[in-house]
Design a protein around this motif. Structure first.
Motif, PDB file in Angstrom:
ATOM      1  N   TRP A   1      14.156  37.730   9.084  1.00 54.85           N
ATOM      2  CA  TRP A   1      14.187  39.125   8.641  1.00 54.85           C
ATOM      3  C   TRP A   1      15.589  39.518   8.149  1.00 54.85           C
ATOM      4  CZ3 TRP A   1      10.647  42.362   7.193  1.00 54.85           C
ATOM      5  CH2 TRP A   1       9.345  42.251   7.686  1.00 54.85           C
ATOM      6  N   ALA A   2      16.613  39.054   8.848  1.00 50.97           N
ATOM      7  CA  ALA A   2      17.987  39.387   8.434  1.00 50.97           C
ATOM      8  C   ALA A   2      18.310  38.803   7.070  1.00 50.97           C
ATOM      9  CB  ALA A   2      18.970  38.881   9.482  1.00 50.97           C
ATOM     10  N   VAL A   3      17.880  37.560   6.836  1.00 53.59           N
ATOM     11  CA  VAL A   3      18.116  36.946   5.528  1.00 53.59           C
ATOM     12  C   VAL A   3      17.344  37.668   4.440  1.00 53.59           C
ATOM     13  CG1 VAL A   3      17.764  34.836   4.188  1.00 53.59           C
ATOM     14  CG2 VAL A   3      18.673  34.699   6.516  1.00 53.59           C
ATOM     15  N   ALA A   4      16.108  38.084   4.748  1.00 54.70           N
ATOM     16  CA  ALA A   4      15.315  38.802   3.755  1.00 54.70           C
ATOM     17  C   ALA A   4      15.967  40.135   3.384  1.00 54.70           C
ATOM     18  CB  ALA A   4      13.895  39.021   4.278  1.00 54.70           C
ATOM     19  N   VAL A   5      16.496  40.885   4.381  1.00 55.81           N
ATOM     20  CA  VAL A   5      17.159  42.165   4.101  1.00 55.81           C
ATOM     21  C   VAL A   5      18.423  41.943   3.275  1.00 55.81           C
ATOM     22  CG1 VAL A   5      18.358  44.105   5.172  1.00 55.81           C
ATOM     23  CG2 VAL A   5      16.183  43.300   6.115  1.00 55.81           C
ATOM     24  N   THR A   6      19.169  40.877   3.587  1.00 54.38           N
ATOM     25  CA  THR A   6      20.381  40.582   2.821  1.00 54.38           C
ATOM     26  C   THR A   6      20.051  40.251   1.374  1.00 54.38           C
ATOM     27  OG1 THR A   6      21.422  39.730   4.837  1.00 54.38           O
ATOM     28  CG2 THR A   6      22.412  39.112   2.735  1.00 54.38           C
ATOM     29  N   CYS A   7      19.009  39.480   1.155  1.00 54.33           N
ATOM     30  CA  CYS A   7      18.610  39.152  -0.216  1.00 54.33           C
ATOM     31  C   CYS A   7      18.184  40.397  -0.984  1.00 54.33           C
ATOM     32  CB  CYS A   7      17.470  38.130  -0.183  1.00 54.33           C
ATOM     33  SG  CYS A   7      17.974  36.495   0.418  1.00 54.33           S
ATOM     34  N   LEU A   8      17.462  41.294  -0.324  1.00 49.47           N
ATOM     35  CA  LEU A   8      17.079  42.543  -0.992  1.00 49.47           C
ATOM     36  C   LEU A   8      18.301  43.380  -1.341  1.00 49.47           C
ATOM     37  CD1 LEU A   8      13.908  43.574   1.091  1.00 49.47           C
ATOM     38  CD2 LEU A   8      13.982  42.688  -1.244  1.00 49.47           C
ATOM     39  N   ALA A   9      19.302  43.392  -0.446  1.00 54.10           N
ATOM     40  CA  ALA A   9      20.524  44.153  -0.738  1.00 54.10           C
ATOM     41  C   ALA A   9      21.258  43.572  -1.941  1.00 54.10           C
ATOM     42  CB  ALA A   9      21.430  44.158   0.497  1.00 54.10           C
ATOM     43  N   VAL A  10      21.318  42.242  -2.026  1.00 52.91           N
ATOM     44  CA  VAL A  10      21.976  41.611  -3.164  1.00 52.91           C
ATOM     45  C   VAL A  10      21.247  41.926  -4.458  1.00 52.91           C
ATOM     46  CG1 VAL A  10      22.575  39.385  -4.196  1.00 52.91           C
ATOM     47  CG2 VAL A  10      22.985  39.790  -1.767  1.00 52.91           C
ATOM     48  N   ILE A  11      19.925  41.886  -4.417  1.00 54.90           N
ATOM     49  CA  ILE A  11      19.143  42.221  -5.614  1.00 54.90           C
ATOM     50  C   ILE A  11      19.376  43.676  -6.019  1.00 54.90           C
ATOM     51  CG2 ILE A  11      16.798  42.443  -6.504  1.00 54.90           C
ATOM     52  CD1 ILE A  11      16.021  40.062  -4.764  1.00 54.90           C
ATOM     53  N   GLY A  12      19.421  44.573  -5.021  1.00 55.68           N
ATOM     54  CA  GLY A  12      19.666  45.982  -5.329  1.00 55.68           C
ATOM     55  C   GLY A  12      21.028  46.211  -5.943  1.00 55.68           C
ATOM     56  N   LEU A  13      22.054  45.513  -5.439  1.00 57.11           N
ATOM     57  CA  LEU A  13      23.390  45.646  -6.005  1.00 57.11           C
ATOM     58  C   LEU A  13      23.448  45.110  -7.427  1.00 57.11           C
ATOM     59  CD1 LEU A  13      25.542  44.609  -2.913  1.00 57.11           C
ATOM     60  CD2 LEU A  13      25.355  46.897  -3.909  1.00 57.11           C
TER      61      LEU A  13
END
Length: 636
Positions: A286-298
């Motif tokens: 879950w932590a990796v998934a949230v980090t990937c979403l944050a990178v995509i959003g940025l």
């Protein structure tokens, strides 16, 4: 046929050859006491002959016969002189089943000198040595008999292990409750007796109908069917019209032994058997998934605010994330804010990478450790003992896709490494101690296989397991046949609703050794009342009864019937379909096709699996069957 051995396997093998295949047998074994030299004992006399008579009576269900037993040569060692006195020079086959590998090898070399064309069946525990010995003896036969073709020489030597040959029968006992099976290219086949179907019921034909039993609906014992109906016992290999017309009679149907219980979970990591979910924890994923979403959003925000190309915006975001980009001094406020946010996300990424590496390392380290039985496990097989026999049985059970829980006292036993590699749950402990069987979830198990080397340990475990679960299917490995019979009768009387089987390794291994002595084309034999059906694998070429005929035309009722076709290319075929595959725990695809079209025309290069009576197989092979003991096996 000459059988040389010093334990129960030799006597069981001699009885199997005599009673099932009607072969003339000479048994070579140690004398009851000190002997001055080899001496030929009159058939029916001597301690060895008396024991053989009891073994034959157990196999046939008839009292010991007064005649027709094999001749016995009593000798402590199978020297060249002893083999010569046993008639090896003129024998068709020789089985060397001594418990010592060196004794068997020495005798095999001497027998090859006496008779270069002799068919040899050797019992060896060392597999690698057995492969080299096969090549050596076949090469010796080829040099001594240059007129023989390589195919004939290849069939002259077979090296077997009693552990490998007994394992399929023990696995079938755990799954189907029977050890009367035939091994064909990784498949386990059994003959099932079925009562006459009721009115309106449709009977499952299985792979095919092998026989019509003498029993009828009104006379389950078979007396009415034998006398009044004129069938004179069971009818082997009947044609479909006969099966349809024989209402009220039981049938023997051929079935493949399969597992119908819970299946093994899928999704294993290749080569290690680790579920992907165990490699990384749910929180980390879950932590990796949230980090990937944050990178995509940025990256999307950078693309929208700066107007750069999407790929360039993603590239710049990754540079900011890993802190390898130049500071955004003098650029717009939005660009500076995005760079700061990317740096913060990069700070959170570093501990995630470290945590992932540690969790993966821990998962792979746990893969080398023994698994504990899962909490909700049920319908599995509890296997006691991971020695020579238990290791082979474990591999066969996993080959059938059956969930297993092992119990072993010695953490350095030979089967522990296989259990660790296959990720099989294993309990290390003494099975006679309280709580060990409970740790293996015996209360929710489907069957118990007690295969330790101690008869008392196996019996104690079976008795205790029955107190925990009265209807548990139990199979015990017992050394002595008489003791196994007594245990079976007592447990059956005490627990009539539960299935109990007590077997010795010699009892289970003898049919495979007997089939190898008859030739590599013989897969096994299954008794039908007081008659026998033999299963064989034949190449069609050279058999006018099969070559150029359709499957339907090649079927001769009461003599033979083609059951399966080997679709493997001739160059890739296994020379002996009855030999078990390597016990590596991996599943192997079979090349046998059982659902054959009746109009398929058999070609010379085809290899078929067929069921035949002894007389029918003798006709196909151009042999003359030996007459059986009077009153034992009626003529087919």
């Amino acid at each position: 046929m000459v059988v040389c051995g010093d334990d129960a396997l030799a006597h069981r093998l001699a009885a199997e050859l005599r009673e099932v295949y009607r072969e003339r047998v000479v048994l070579v074994g140690p004398a009851g006491g000190p002997a001055a030299g080899p001496r030929l004992t009159v058939p029916g006399q001597g301690r060895a002959s008396a024991l053989l008579g009891r073994v034959s009576a157990v196999m046939t269900g008839a009292p010991p016969a007064t005649g027709g037993l094999p001749e016995v040569v009593e000798a402590d060692e199978p020297t060249e002189a002893v083999l010569a006195s046993a008639g090896v020079a003129g024998a068709a086959a020789l089985a060397l089943v001594y418990d010592d590998d060196e004794t068997n090898i020495r005798a095999a070399l001497a027998a090859r000198r006496l008779n270069p064309g002799l068919r040899l069946v050797i019992r060896l525990y060392n597999r690698k040595l057995g492969q080299h010995l096969e090549q050596l003896l076949d090469q010796a036969a080829l040099v001594a008999l240059p007129d023989l073709s390589p195919g004939e020489v290849d069939a002259s030597t077979t090296v077997l292990s009693d552990a490998d040959t007994a394992a399929p029968a023990l696995a079938a006992t755990a799954v189907a409750g029977t050890s009367k099976i035939v091994h064909a290219d990784g498949l386990l086949l059994r003959a099932v007796e079925r009562t006459p179907p009721g009115r309106g019921d449709v009977a499952d034909p299985g792979l095919c109908t092998l026989a019509l039993l003498s029993a009828t609906t009104n006379d389950p014992a078979g007396e009415e069917g034998s006398d009044s109906s004129g069938t004179a016992g069971p009818r082997l290999l009947p044609d479909p019209s006969t099966v349809t017309a024989a209402t009220g009679r039981g049938t023997v149907v051929l079935e493949a032994v399969t597992h119908t219980g819970p299946v093994l979970p899928a999704g294993r990591l290749a080569g290690r058997g680790i579920p992907v979910s165990e490699l990384f924890s749910r929180r980390l994923r879950w932590a990796v998934a949230v980090t990937c979403l944050a990178v995509i959003g940025l990256a999307v925000a950078s693309w929208l605010t700066t107007g750069d190309h999407p790929l360039h915006a993603a590239y710049v975001t990754l540079l900011d994330l890993f802190s390898i980009n130049d500071p955004a001094v003098g650029e717009s406020t939005a660009r500076q804010v995005l760079q700061l946010l990317s740096g913060l996300v990069g700070l959170a990424l570093l501990p995630l990478l470290v945590a992932g590496a540690l969790e993966a390392l821990g998962a792979f380290r746990s893969a080398s450790a023994l698994r504990r039985p899962p909490r909700g496990l049920s319908g599995h097989v509890v296997l006691l003992g991971l020695g020579k026999i238990g290791t082979r049985v474990l591999a066969r059970l996993r080959d059938l896709g059956i969930p297993v829980v092992c119990v072993e006292e010695d953490p350095e036993a030979r089967g522990v490494a296989l259990a660790r590699r296959l990720r099989v749950p294993t309990v290390i402990g003494d099975v006679t101690q309280e709580g060990v069987l409970e740790a293996a979830k015996i209360q929710r198990a489907h069957a118990l296989l007690a295969l330790t080397s101690s008869d008392t340990t196996n019996l104690e475990a079976a008795l205790y397991a029955r107190t925990v679960k009265a209807d548990l299917r139990v199979a015990l490995r017992l050394y002595d046949d008489d003791f196994a019979t007594a245990v079976y009768r007592t447990l059956r009387a005490a627990h009539p609703d539960a299935l109990t089987r007590s077997r010795s390794v010699s009892h289970l291994a003898a049919p495979a050794f007997a089939g190898a002595m008859m030739g590599r084309q013989i897969l096994g034999a299954i008794p039908v009342e007081r008659k026998v059906l033999v299963f064989a694998a034949l190449v069609v070429a050279g058999h006018p009864q099969l070559e150029g005929r359709t499957i339907e035309e090649a079927f001769r009722p009461g003599a033979w019937r083609v059951l399966a076709l080997d679709t493997t290319a001739p160059a890739d075929r296994r020379p002996d379909l009855a030999t078990p595959r390597p016990a590596d725990g991996e599943r192997h695809a079979t090349g046998l096709v059982w659902d054959l079209h009746p109009g398929y025309v058999l070609r010379p290069e085809d290899r078929v699996v067929l069921a035949a009576t002894r007389r029918g197989l003798a006709e196909l092979l151009g042999r003359h069957p030996q007459p059986g003991p009077v009153g034992r096996w009626p003529s087919e």
